[in-house]
Scaffold this active site. Sequence first.
Site, PDB file in Angstrom:
ATOM      1  N   HIS A  43      21.690  19.872   9.157  1.00  0.00           N
ATOM      2  CA  HIS A  43      20.774  19.168  10.048  1.00  0.00           C
ATOM      3  C   HIS A  43      19.325  19.551   9.761  1.00  0.00           C
ATOM      4  O   HIS A  43      18.924  20.703   9.993  1.00  0.00           O
ATOM      5  CB  HIS A  43      21.146  19.529  11.489  1.00  0.00           C
ATOM      6  CG  HIS A  43      20.378  18.800  12.526  1.00  0.00           C
ATOM      7  ND1 HIS A  43      19.544  19.442  13.409  1.00  0.00           N
ATOM      8  CD2 HIS A  43      20.309  17.492  12.817  1.00  0.00           C
ATOM      9  CE1 HIS A  43      19.006  18.549  14.216  1.00  0.00           C
ATOM     10  NE2 HIS A  43      19.444  17.348  13.871  1.00  0.00           N
ATOM     11  N   ARG A  44      18.554  18.624   9.204  1.00  0.00           N
ATOM     12  CA  ARG A  44      17.170  18.872   8.762  1.00  0.00           C
ATOM     13  C   ARG A  44      17.159  19.960   7.678  1.00  0.00           C
ATOM     14  O   ARG A  44      16.230  20.753   7.590  1.00  0.00           O
ATOM     15  CB  ARG A  44      16.245  19.249   9.927  1.00  0.00           C
ATOM     16  CG  ARG A  44      16.390  18.344  11.143  1.00  0.00           C
ATOM     17  CD  ARG A  44      15.397  18.672  12.253  1.00  0.00           C
ATOM     18  NE  ARG A  44      15.783  18.028  13.505  1.00  0.00           N
ATOM     19  CZ  ARG A  44      15.172  18.167  14.654  1.00  0.00           C
ATOM     20  NH1 ARG A  44      14.078  18.924  14.727  1.00  0.00           N
ATOM     21  NH2 ARG A  44      15.598  17.558  15.755  1.00  0.00           N
ATOM     22  N   GLU A  70      20.522  16.300   5.821  1.00  0.00           N
ATOM     23  CA  GLU A  70      20.026  15.232   6.693  1.00  0.00           C
ATOM     24  C   GLU A  70      18.527  14.999   6.562  1.00  0.00           C
ATOM     25  O   GLU A  70      17.761  15.969   6.499  1.00  0.00           O
ATOM     26  CB  GLU A  70      20.329  15.595   8.158  1.00  0.00           C
ATOM     27  CG  GLU A  70      20.147  14.414   9.077  1.00  0.00           C
ATOM     28  CD  GLU A  70      19.407  14.702  10.372  1.00  0.00           C
ATOM     29  OE1 GLU A  70      18.842  15.790  10.541  1.00  0.00           O
ATOM     30  OE2 GLU A  70      19.390  13.789  11.213  1.00  0.00           O
ATOM     31  N   ASP A  72      15.381  12.802   8.518  1.00  0.00           N
ATOM     32  CA  ASP A  72      14.821  11.860   9.492  1.00  0.00           C
ATOM     33  C   ASP A  72      13.633  11.221   8.790  1.00  0.00           C
ATOM     34  O   ASP A  72      12.892  11.904   8.086  1.00  0.00           O
ATOM     35  CB  ASP A  72      14.329  12.603  10.741  1.00  0.00           C
ATOM     36  CG  ASP A  72      15.461  13.286  11.499  1.00  0.00           C
ATOM     37  OD1 ASP A  72      16.435  12.616  11.849  1.00  0.00           O
ATOM     38  OD2 ASP A  72      15.350  14.513  11.741  1.00  0.00           O
ATOM     39  N   HIS A  85      11.041  14.888  11.363  1.00  0.00           N
ATOM     40  CA  HIS A  85      11.723  14.483  12.601  1.00  0.00           C
ATOM     41  C   HIS A  85      10.778  13.763  13.558  1.00  0.00           C
ATOM     42  O   HIS A  85      11.083  12.702  14.073  1.00  0.00           O
ATOM     43  CB  HIS A  85      12.336  15.700  13.300  1.00  0.00           C
ATOM     44  CG  HIS A  85      13.023  15.331  14.576  1.00  0.00           C
ATOM     45  ND1 HIS A  85      12.377  15.333  15.800  1.00  0.00           N
ATOM     46  CD2 HIS A  85      14.279  14.896  14.817  1.00  0.00           C
ATOM     47  CE1 HIS A  85      13.221  14.940  16.736  1.00  0.00           C
ATOM     48  NE2 HIS A  85      14.384  14.662  16.160  1.00  0.00           N
ATOM     49  N   GLU A 173      18.442   9.248   8.593  1.00  0.00           N
ATOM     50  CA  GLU A 173      18.305   8.613   9.911  1.00  0.00           C
ATOM     51  C   GLU A 173      17.103   7.667   9.961  1.00  0.00           C
ATOM     52  O   GLU A 173      15.972   8.061   9.638  1.00  0.00           O
ATOM     53  CB  GLU A 173      18.166   9.676  11.015  1.00  0.00           C
ATOM     54  CG  GLU A 173      18.070   8.995  12.387  1.00  0.00           C
ATOM     55  CD  GLU A 173      18.026   9.954  13.562  1.00  0.00           C
ATOM     56  OE1 GLU A 173      18.337  11.148  13.407  1.00  0.00           O
ATOM     57  OE2 GLU A 173      17.673   9.474  14.660  1.00  0.00           O
ATOM     58  N   GLN A 212      22.252   6.640   9.406  1.00  0.00           N
ATOM     59  CA  GLN A 212      22.522   6.873  10.825  1.00  0.00           C
ATOM     60  C   GLN A 212      21.342   6.392  11.652  1.00  0.00           C
ATOM     61  O   GLN A 212      20.196   6.399  11.181  1.00  0.00           O
ATOM     62  CB  GLN A 212      22.754   8.369  11.073  1.00  0.00           C
ATOM     63  CG  GLN A 212      21.683   9.204  10.410  1.00  0.00           C
ATOM     64  CD  GLN A 212      21.522  10.617  10.916  1.00  0.00           C
ATOM     65  OE1 GLN A 212      21.964  10.953  12.014  1.00  0.00           O
ATOM     66  NE2 GLN A 212      20.855  11.448  10.137  1.00  0.00           N
TER      67      GLN A 212
HETATM   68  O1  G3P Z   1      20.989  12.734  13.534  1.00  0.00           O
HETATM   69  C1  G3P Z   1      21.751  13.564  14.340  1.00  0.00           C
HETATM   70  C2  G3P Z   1      20.785  14.312  15.134  1.00  0.00           C
HETATM   71  O2  G3P Z   1      19.830  14.777  14.217  1.00  0.00           O
HETATM   72  C3  G3P Z   1      20.115  13.459  16.133  1.00  0.00           C
HETATM   73  O3  G3P Z   1      19.133  14.131  16.795  1.00  0.00           O
HETATM   74  O4  G3P Z   1      16.779  14.289  17.389  1.00  0.00           O
HETATM   75  O5  G3P Z   1      17.728  15.882  15.734  1.00  0.00           O
HETATM   76  O6  G3P Z   1      17.341  13.512  15.113  1.00  0.00           O
HETATM   77  P1  G3P Z   1      17.684  14.464  16.215  1.00  0.00           P
HETATM   78 CA    CA Z   2      18.384  13.292  13.002  1.00  0.00          CA
END
Ligand code: G3P
Ligand code: CA
Length: 354
Positions: A43-44, A70, A72, A85, A173, A212
């Site tokens: 995540h990130r 991941e 964003d 993000h 994302e 996503q």
């Molecule tokens: O993409 C899954 C999760 O990352 C969603 O929350 O706010 O961290 O992008 P956020």
């Molecule tokens: Ca995300």
Amino acid sequence: MKPGMARCGVESNLILASVLTLFLLASSPSAIIQQKRPLLIAHRGASGYAPEHTLASYRLAIQMGADFVEQDLQVTRDGVLVCMHDPELARTTNAGEVFPGRTSIRDPDGEGKGKPGWYAVDFTLDEIKKLDAGSWFNRANPFAAKPEYAGARIATLQEVISDVKDRAGLYIEIKHYEFYKSLGLDVIEKLVSLLDSNGFKQAGRRDRIFIQSFSKASLVKMREAARQYARVQLLPMEDRGRREETLNITPALAKEIAGYAQGAGPAKQMIKSAADLETFHAAGLIVHPYTFRGPTTAVSRKPLGETQAGGSTVRQIILDDIGRYLRFGVDGGFTDYPDLWVEAVNTSARMTKK
Ligand code: G3P
Ligand code: CA
């Protein structure tokens, strides 16, 4: 009608059906369903250990065994996709110091009320590359700080693709689609063009990509633009009027999502039991909940060895939490701590063998 003509009609229907089947197979992301699981989605990047979305964070995640890293997405004034993000630069960069007086008021979430800030979309890529995207992490997390994080740069999606190569997949994302569209910047068009031009369209490589979004509308557009890339609906949905009803996992919701996506990415708290997972699985969806990071958040980290109120360390809480969801049968998950995911999967495999 002459018999020959009828046969000719049947034959051309058969040819049409075969061509259609071949087209659907060629454009389908179904291979992704066959992948190794549970998938480790960093995540990130390894954002519990390094400044989020920097190349350092992605590289560390891959070293730790991430299957996917991941991203964003945000967009610069000159239309470049960058990995960040927040649409606003202040939390993770020194934009305020480098560009004093360059704030604007914007409303990327469509809340009806703008907020002042240094929005990525007001700066060119050249300007954004002047920013330090790493020192904030060292200041906020002295227990995880590293001198090399200071001065880290915001990465473009192209730079991430070039750096990651085939060492991991990309779990991208789409954020704020309507906001950027209103400024003449079409994130989906840019994303598809970038992925296609980097060769991900080919049958052997398309399963390295997941797209996503919390926005159903964006995923439906993504399917129209490039159905070859697998889509995951994050939950709850952010589409107008959908948040409350999509907080609950129901067969109707799962069926709806299966109409345009291959997977669901619920907030992990939404999954209360294996039955909730089964509701998604019964509709043919894979399930990747977010975010495994225990009592920490992106803006509030704790040392992993710190003991919490219940007597467990942060590290043990994260391991136990991942283990619980693995037992439910998740197909993967987003975590800020990829090494702990690997450890929890290994522990779970040992326990299953006993
Ligand atoms: O993409 C899954 C999760 O990352 C969603 O929350 O706010 O961290 O992008 P956020
Ligand atoms: Ca995300």
